[in-house]
Design an enzyme around this catalytic site. Structure first.
Site, PDB file in Angstrom:
ATOM      1  N   ALA A   8       0.739  -1.464  -0.605  1.00 39.52           N
ATOM      2  CA  ALA A   8      -0.323   0.091  -0.087  1.00 39.52           C
ATOM      3  C   ALA A   8       1.071   1.722  -0.470  1.00 39.52           C
ATOM      4  CB  ALA A   8      -1.021  -0.065   1.444  1.00 39.52           C
ATOM      5  N   CYS A   9       1.857   0.798  -0.300  1.00 41.15           N
ATOM      6  CA  CYS A   9       3.240   2.071   0.370  1.00 41.15           C
ATOM      7  C   CYS A   9       3.908   2.471  -1.136  1.00 41.15           C
ATOM      8  CB  CYS A   9       4.456   1.536   1.332  1.00 41.15           C
ATOM      9  SG  CYS A   9       5.670   2.993   1.083  1.00 41.15           S
ATOM     10  N   SER A  10       3.559   4.025  -1.374  1.00 42.67           N
ATOM     11  CA  SER A  10       3.700   3.826  -2.835  1.00 42.67           C
ATOM     12  C   SER A  10       5.761   4.372  -3.550  1.00 42.67           C
ATOM     13  CB  SER A  10       2.984   5.945  -3.079  1.00 42.67           C
ATOM     14  OG  SER A  10       3.552   6.654  -1.820  1.00 42.67           O
TER      15      SER A  10
END
Length: 119
Positions: A8-10
């Site tokens: 979920a982390c860009s």
């Protein structure tokens, strides 16, 4: 080479994109599902040359609940921090790349990813 990510982390997705573009051979570890043990966290800290508070996401809800900002940042408190990271893996800064030469980097920038690739 292994990279600890949260999908979920860009920043994690950007690091993976760069690794793929460079044709890097790496293994993905989704550390929220495959939670690192306290020993693994100690090893990564040694490879990073950092202390546990250096890789702790202090703005996370769990950090606020634990009151991490008030915890001492000294040798006597080191194990307490490591235990918190092992019990609350969301607190671990990401992505972390362990390079083939035994070092590691917190790969939040393209430059840090390239640094890991050069090792």
């Amino acid at each position: 080479m292994e990279i600890w990510i949260n999908p979920a982390c860009s920043k994690c997705r950007s690091a993976l994109t760069l690794l793929d573009a460079e044709g890097a051979d790496y293994t993905v570890r989704r550390y929220l599902e495959d939670v690192p043990s306290a020993d693994e966290i100690r090893e990564v800290l040694e490879r990073l040359g950092l202390e546990p508070w250096d890789i702790t996401r202090t703005q996370e809800a769990a950090a606020k609940e634990l009151g991490l900002k008030e915890w001492p940042r000294d040798e006597a408190s080191r194990e307490r921090w490591i235990t918190a990271l092992a019990e609350h893996p969301k607190l671990i800064q990401r992505p972390i790349i362990t390079a083939d030469d035994g070092t590691a980097v917190v790969a939040r920038t393209d430059e840090a990813v390239r640094e890991a690739l050069s090792r």
